[in-house]
Design a protein around this motif. Structure first.
Motif, PDB file in Angstrom:
ATOM      1  N   TRP A  20     -10.748  -2.205  -2.214  1.00  0.00           N
ATOM      2  CA  TRP A  20      -9.495  -2.422  -1.477  1.00  0.00           C
ATOM      3  C   TRP A  20      -9.656  -3.639  -0.552  1.00  0.00           C
ATOM      4  CZ3 TRP A  20      -5.163   1.141  -1.641  1.00  0.00           C
ATOM      5  CH2 TRP A  20      -5.370   2.210  -2.519  1.00  0.00           C
ATOM      6  N   SER A  24      -1.569   6.075  -2.126  1.00  0.00           N
ATOM      7  CA  SER A  24      -2.923   6.105  -2.691  1.00  0.00           C
ATOM      8  C   SER A  24      -4.003   5.826  -1.664  1.00  0.00           C
ATOM      9  CB  SER A  24      -3.045   5.093  -3.820  1.00  0.00           C
ATOM     10  OG  SER A  24      -2.016   5.276  -4.729  1.00  0.00           O
ATOM     11  N   THR A  72       6.963   2.304  -0.848  1.00  0.00           N
ATOM     12  CA  THR A  72       6.565   1.501  -2.004  1.00  0.00           C
ATOM     13  C   THR A  72       7.655   1.554  -3.079  1.00  0.00           C
ATOM     14  OG1 THR A  72       4.311   2.081  -1.519  1.00  0.00           O
ATOM     15  CG2 THR A  72       4.691   1.102  -3.646  1.00  0.00           C
ATOM     16  N   ILE A 116       0.846  -1.190   0.000  1.00  0.00           N
ATOM     17  CA  ILE A 116       0.000   0.000   0.000  1.00  0.00           C
ATOM     18  C   ILE A 116       0.882   1.240   0.000  1.00  0.00           C
ATOM     19  CG2 ILE A 116      -1.687   1.274   1.378  1.00  0.00           C
ATOM     20  CD1 ILE A 116      -2.818  -1.240   0.053  1.00  0.00           C
ATOM     21  N   TRP A 155      -4.982  -2.163 -11.502  1.00  0.00           N
ATOM     22  CA  TRP A 155      -3.963  -1.463 -10.719  1.00  0.00           C
ATOM     23  C   TRP A 155      -3.335  -2.403  -9.685  1.00  0.00           C
ATOM     24  CZ3 TRP A 155      -5.109   3.418  -7.233  1.00  0.00           C
ATOM     25  CH2 TRP A 155      -3.929   4.153  -7.062  1.00  0.00           C
TER      26      TRP A 155
HETATM   27  N1  NM2 Z   1      -2.982  -0.275  -5.057  1.00  0.00           N
HETATM   28  C1  NM2 Z   1      -3.011  -0.901  -3.754  1.00  0.00           C
HETATM   29  O1  NM2 Z   1      -0.473   3.562  -5.055  1.00  0.00           O
HETATM   30  C2  NM2 Z   1      -0.300   2.830  -4.111  1.00  0.00           C
HETATM   31  O2  NM2 Z   1      -0.635   3.146  -2.998  1.00  0.00           O
HETATM   32  C3  NM2 Z   1       0.301   1.508  -4.374  1.00  0.00           C
HETATM   33  C4  NM2 Z   1      -2.021   0.815  -5.105  1.00  0.00           C
HETATM   34  C5  NM2 Z   1      -2.660  -1.291  -6.037  1.00  0.00           C
HETATM   35  C6  NM2 Z   1      -4.298   0.214  -5.350  1.00  0.00           C
HETATM   36  C7  NM2 Z   1      -0.630   0.421  -4.646  1.00  0.00           C
END
Ligand code: NM2
Length: 541
Positions: free
Chosen positions: A142, A101, A427, A98, A328
């Motif tokens: 999520w 986002s 990340t 994570i 994503w």
């Molecule tokens: N996801 C979890 O942008 C981020 O926080 C990395 C995003 C795939 C939606 C992953």
């Protein structure tokens, strides 16, 4: 020669692919934006059902694996305890998968659904229904299906790593049982390039969303104007931070940042829960969990097929949201899978699957439940019109203005901005590290070259810079949707490869076990016979 260590074909092809995407977009921004929009439509409209089917299929496949014999396999020696305690494991899992986002969408996703609700609801005449779904749909995006997408590559990667004892870094290696010798040819390289391409796309979406958020917060705190220059500076500063962390190395840099990340997140969530509308937050979150459980299949398969009929209006909801989200998560999955594999020594495959799905979803539920419902509360009580700010000034401004409604607002905005930077860093330091590992021939326990790690850290920010310049949420989403497309098929191959290999291994074990029992029995019988003879001769004496 140090450069001999680089896997040049993979390295060069990946770099050319990214330049081939970025350069035309910079030279022809208008035609580029139109092309990107078209690409988004084609992919998500025509193939949307494929992404949704994949999500559900992965979810059930993993539940099946978890409760099958293959799920009982221990990653490591039989008696070995897990390397990390469960809370530490869950925390690291969460921070790796994570990024910033969650601060962005966790706080504002509801406002998009509030205005453009699912299932053909009307924002005004079905207001109560709309509000319920607005606070719920983000949690679904999520939730367990999303985390199942993350967990899928983790399963074969950890299996090959601990049971077959092969230090695997590349997807092409995970597919060796299917590809055989082709893993070392252009086929294997193409698969690795597609993984890199996907991760760069996903990173593009993340950074192009996260940067304006941070820059808006900085503008709010300092009084600078929030413009493209400030955003570019913010992106460069953030990149330098995660480049440094990747340079320092996985163990120290990443572990420290991840602890900081968790500590600050817990503080932010508790602060909002306690100083905000506590009961409302608890009730809406509980309500959302029930709503998801009740509508799980409907939500995961809603493709809006009847928009072809006259008089039925197409909302585009599934394409703009669920399809985008699955794509994503997909582009990040191989990278997160590798990380999950690394931290899962001593666990069983079942624990890895159920643990990622449960802890991951709970973590996201906390952010969406607390941050999102705080914003929703401001909106529906009329205390603060978030939707108005969203429509007039965009999402970053709306998010920062929600945080501004908290007590000690300046300090909270500063913490929020700082946390976004740390989330991005945790990340992308590991992303640059993994990209460097994939483009290099690594021996066991070897680290990728430092210049290679730096190179990928800076390459990661090329696409987001371009996307920010083009603007528009759809443009950012396209990066993930397009990057994720080939991975749908690769995920299928990964699952197949795992089942094939582990089932074959288990069969060997099953044949082996009865044999050992027979052998033991023979042994025991012989021993008994010997004992009996001895007794008989003693008796005679
Ligand atoms: N996801 C979890 O942008 C981020 O926080 C990395 C995003 C795939 C939606 C992953």
């Amino acid at each position: 020669m140090r450069t001999r260590l680089i896997d040049w074909p993979t390295f060069i092809i990946s770099f050319i692919v990214i330049l081939a995407v970025v350069i035309p977009l910079i030279i022809y921004p208008e035609a580029g934006s139109a092309f990107v929009a078209q690409l988004n439509n084609v992919m998500s409209d025509r193939f949307g059902f494929l992404y949704l089917t994949m999500g559900l299929a992965i979810f059930f496949f993993l539940i099946f694996v978890a409760f099958s014999q293959n799920g009982q396999v221990k990653l490591g020696e039989e008696e070995e305890p897990p390397e990390f305690s469960t809370p530490a494991w869950a925390g690291m899992l969460f921070s790796a998968g994570i990024g910033s986002s969650i601060l962005y969408w966790g706080t504002i996703e509801w406002a998009f659904y509030y205005q453009g609700p699912p299932f053909g609801l009307s924002p005004t005449s079905d207001q109560l229904e709309t509000i319920q779904w607005a606070s719920t749909y983000g949690i679904f995006h999520w939730g367990p299906i999303a985390w199942a997408i993350y967990a899928l590559p983790a399963v074969p990667m950890s299996y090959f790593f601990y049971v077959r004892e092969k230090p695997i870094i590349k997807i092409s290696e995970t597919l060796r049982p299917l590809l055989k010798g082709y893993s070392d040819t252009m086929v294997g390289k193409l698969i690795d390039v597609l993984f890199i391409f996907g991760l760069l796309g996903g990173a593009g979406t993340t950074l192009a969303l996260g940067t304006p958020l941070i820059s808006r917060g900085v503008a709010d705190l300092t009084g600078f104007e929030d413009n493209m220059l400030l955003r570019t500076i913010v992106l460069l500063v953030v990149t330098v931070i995660f480049a440094i962390s990747a340079y320092v190395g996985l163990k120290e840099g990443i572990k420290r940042l991840s602890n900081l990340n968790l500590g600050l997140s817990i503080f932010l969530l508790l602060f909002v829960l306690i100083t905000g509308p506590t009961l409302f937050i608890l009730e809406t979150t509980t309500n959302s969990v029930g709503l998801i459980l009740d509508n799980f299949f409907r939500m995961s398969t809603w493709t809006e097929p009847f928009a072809v009929m006259e008089g039925v209006e197409e909302t585009g909801f599934p394409e703009s949201w669920t399809v985008f989200y699955w794509a994503w998560w997909l582009v990040y999955a191989p990278f997160v899978g590798l990380f999950i594999a690394r931290i899962s020594r001593g666990r069983t495959i079942r624990q890895v699957i159920i643990g990622s799905m449960v802890y991951g979803s709970i973590g996201c539920l906390l952010f969406f439940g607390i941050m999102g419902n705080f914003g929703l509360f401001l909106q529906i009580t009329g205390e603060f019109d978030v939707v108005q700010v969203l429509n007039d000034q965009g999402a970053p401004a709306a998010i920062i203005s929600i945080i501004n409604q908290l007590p000690f607002s300046n300090i909270m905005v500063a913490i929020f901005v700082f946390l976004s930077v740390v989330f991005l860093a945790t990340t992308f330091d590991s992303s640059s590290y993994i990209l460097a590992s994939v483009t290099q021939k690594l021996l066991e326990d070897e680290e990728p070259l430092r210049w290679n790690r730096m190179f990928w850290a800076f390459t990661i920010c090329l696409l987001p810079l371009t996307l920010m310049y083009l603007g528009g949420l759809e443009t950012l989403q396209t990066a993930s949707i397009v990057g994720g497309f080939p991975l749908i098929f690769i995920m299928f191959l990964i699952a197949w490869s795992f089942m094939k290999t582990s089932t074959r291994d288990l069969k060997i074990d099953e044949q082996y076990e009865p044999k050992t029992i027979i052998l033991d029995m023979k042994n025991i019988r012989q021993k008994l016979k010997r004992r009996r003879k001895k007794k008989q001769s003693n008796d005679k004496d």
